[in-house]
Design a protein around this motif. Structure first.
Motif, short mmCIF file in Angstrom:
data_model
loop_
_atom_site.label_atom_id
_atom_site.label_comp_id
_atom_site.label_asym_id
_atom_site.label_seq_id
_atom_site.Cartn_x
_atom_site.Cartn_y
_atom_site.Cartn_z
N LEU A 68 14.04 9.40 49.80
CA LEU A 68 15.50 9.28 49.75
C LEU A 68 16.20 10.63 49.96
CD1 LEU A 68 15.88 6.73 46.83
CD2 LEU A 68 16.36 6.32 49.26
N LEU A 74 22.78 10.99 50.49
CA LEU A 74 22.32 10.84 49.10
C LEU A 74 22.04 12.23 48.55
CD1 LEU A 74 19.98 7.74 49.47
CD2 LEU A 74 22.31 7.81 48.59
N ILE A 77 19.82 12.69 43.24
CA ILE A 77 18.78 11.71 42.91
C ILE A 77 18.32 12.01 41.50
CG2 ILE A 77 16.48 10.85 43.52
CD1 ILE A 77 17.10 11.90 46.40
N THR A 137 18.68 3.83 54.04
CA THR A 137 18.18 3.79 52.66
C THR A 137 17.05 2.78 52.54
OG1 THR A 137 20.35 4.42 51.83
CG2 THR A 137 18.84 3.42 50.26
N ALA A 140 13.96 4.18 54.20
CA ALA A 140 13.32 5.23 53.40
C ALA A 140 12.52 4.65 52.25
CB ALA A 140 14.38 6.19 52.87
N VAL A 141 13.06 3.63 51.59
CA VAL A 141 12.35 3.01 50.46
C VAL A 141 11.11 2.28 50.96
CG1 VAL A 141 12.51 1.25 48.66
CG2 VAL A 141 14.38 2.86 48.99
#
Length: 175
Positions: A68, A74, A77, A137, A140-141
């Protein structure tokens, strides 16, 4: 006399009384626990932080946080017990947690629930006011989670976003 430890008698007496922990001036107590544990190297304290309540960090946290952090929007985190939050803004309540509020104006954010025992990562909240950040997002996850883990969305209130993501990423389960 070599075996005479009469010099230590006052310290033992104080120790029995619960005063001073048995130490006299000039004596030091040796640390039995070893050095203080350090935060893992990926936690920089600026962009990636951890909550004080998070005692042990599973490898999945590192994979997700690093994945992330590749998304410029972002900026913050934070790792919590059994969850991860990432956002473009911080809260102003003094806790400095990433703001994850669905529908908030000008916010790009995601909150993931993580269960290391059952190997499950669940999208709890995802919001993006900038076009394309939601897709980045999700990518990426999905790329950060090992193949043996399950990635799921429990509630779909998006009006089609998660259905499209499930088509693009077959590992993603939309309930």
């Amino acid at each position: 006399m070599l075996g005479d430890r009469s010099w230590d008698a006052p310290a033992k007496k104080l120790s029995r009384l619960g005063i001073c922990g048995g130490m006299l001036h000039g004596q030091s107590k040796r640390r039995a626990t070893g050095p203080m544990p350090r935060a893992p190297s990926f936690i920089d304290g600026d962009r990636i932080r951890k909550a004080r309540t998070l005692r042990s960090i599973e490898p999945i946290y590192e994979r997700l946080a690093v994945g992330l952090s590749a998304i410029p929007e972002l900026r913050y985190i934070k790792l919590f017990p059994q969850r991860l939050s990432a956002s473009s803004t911080l809260s102003t309540d003094g806790k400095n947690n990433p703001v994850v509020k669905v529908g908030a104006e000008g916010v790009v954010a995601v909150e993931l629930l993580i269960d290391a025992d059952t190997k499950l990562v669940q999208f709890y909240a995802l919001t993006s006011t900038k076009r394309g950040c939601g897709r980045k997002t999700v990518a990426a996850v999905i790329n950060a989670v090992p193949e043996s883990w399950v990635v799921t969305v429990a509630f779909d209130w998006s009006g089609g976003f998660w259905q499209r993501m499930a088509q693009d990423y077959p590992r993603l389960q939309v309930c």
